[in-house]
Each structure stands twice: as C-alpha cells, then as structure tokens.
Design an enzyme around this catalytic site. Sequence first.
Site: not given
Length: 284
Positions: A35, A90, A159
């Site tokens: 990405q 993250d 997530d």
Amino acid sequence: MVTVASGRYAETLHADWGQTFGEIRPLHAETTPFQKLEVFSSPRFGTVLALDGVIQATEADEFIYHEMMVHPPLVAHGAAKRVLIVGGGDGGCLREVLKHPVDAVTLVEIDAAVIAASQRFLPGLSAGAFDDPRARVVVGDGLAFVAETEERFDAILVDSTDPEGPGEVLFTEAFYADCARALNSGGVLATQCGVPFLQPAGVTASFRRLRSAFADVAFTVCAVPTYVGGLMTLGWASADSAPRRRTIEDLRAVARGLSTRYYSPEVHLAAFVLPGYIQELLIP
Ligand code: SAM
C-alpha cells in the site's frame, strides 16, 4: 491517488466526499509492497497515518477507536489471557490490550513498514507495547495465520484496513470460520466494520458473513472524528450471547482500574444500542 498540495491533505476514501487536513507538514511517504503509506502532521490532529489515501489513525482521536476495539470484548470476556490482533500495525490496539492482565498477545500485521513507520513517527500509539514481553509480533497475512494456527485465543481483534487491498480477505466467511475455530470457549471476535452512513453495504455483508460462523452477532458503535461520516461500527461475534449480556456490575468489576478516556462500562453497554438507520442494515 492522494494529493498533497499547498499544505493540504485530502483523504480519498470517497471519490465524491471527504475530509481535508490543512496546514499539514508531510513527514514520510513510501510505497510498500502492499500500500501507499503516508505520515503527516496536522495542527489539530497531531501526527496522522494514512494508507492508500485513507486515514488510519491520528494522535488526537485514536484513543476512541482503539479503546472501543479492545475493551468491550476483553471486559466482557472477563478473564482473557490469550489475545490475537490481526492488522493493527500502528500498535494502538496492542497498547490497549496490554492494559489487561493477559498472558500473551499476538499481533499479525502484513506490512512491516506500517509497524516501522508507526514506531518512528507515532510512538505514542504503541507507547512501548511492541517491547512488552507479553507481545509477539508476526509479520504476515492474518488470513493465513488464522487458517494455520493451532493456537487458541480468548479474543480476536481484527483491526484491518477496509475491504479493499490486503484487508479484503479479512471480511470473508472463510476467515470468520477460521476465527471461530481459533477462539476458546467464551471467546469474542471484534472487527473494524466501517462507517455505515457511507458504507452501508459493508455492514450488511459483515452481518451476514459473521452469522455464517457465529451464533451471536452484534455491532457496537463509536464516533471517531477522523473516520468521517458519523458513527463507526465494530462487529462483534461469539458462540453464544453470554459475553454480550454481561451486567453493568460484571463490567464494572472487570474494568476497575482501567485507564481510559472513552471506554467505560456504561459506554460499553450503550455502544450496543444501534440507531434505526444502522439496525435496518442488519438484514439476514
Ligand atoms: N484503525 C484503522 C481502521 O479502522 O481502518 C486500521 C488501522 S491498522 C494500521 C490497519 C492495518 O491492517 C494496516 O497496517 C494493514 O497493513 C493491515 N492489514 C491489512 N490487510 C491485512 C492482512 N490480510 N493481514 C494482516 N494485516 C493486514
């Protein structure tokens, strides 16, 4: 693709509508094998992580999403010892899970660059969680990990990015069936499930796909300012409704001492109350 022009960052999640951050300062950009990864600073939201032009986390409001992704399933379970996070590179969910007396948490993130950039530019999200001896980081595809693992978990927290690109496989019946198999008795699955006002089909699809693997399926809602479009839904699935039906006394007992800014046992119970425009998306 994303445009960073004249100190502004325009999110490109929706072609015809979206948010723009002003007075930004670009901090990092790279194209990973999975990405486009961008990091920038904003006077209002602090440091911001975006993937393929979609806002993933900002320092200012990430606590809302990460608390509501993690604490409802873990407080409802009441004694979670082994937790799996799929995605979450993250580190925000990892930080919140480690507030609980778990024995081990495994984080499976497909893109090592997200972990590296988050630790470098948004260290407050993980807040040292990656160095916690209870944490194990696996760089790989969550779909394959769950399909192949012999481990069992008390909670699985998905997530992930939205169901385009690498995240797409994490919204499938096959993935949910493997999650159901990988959960211990009394285990709970929670999933990132988008903003129903703008992505209604995603909620309906997730509802149907989760029901193919779990007897008890529900959604919670929370409002994250930079997940634009109103309430965000988080999918909830378990083999029975017991975890979802905990009393406020049960929740208060487990959540005692938990340091949070959005989650509370009262918010936990209220989060399951869906407004009509979302409830009507839960079509079998
Ligand atoms: N809170 C954000 C949201 O609600 O959209 C998600 C943030 S987190 C950064 C999303 C992570 O999912 C990304 O780091 C991405 O690389 C990861 N991811 C996407 N597909 C994956 C897969 N198949 N296996 C493991 N991680 C995946």
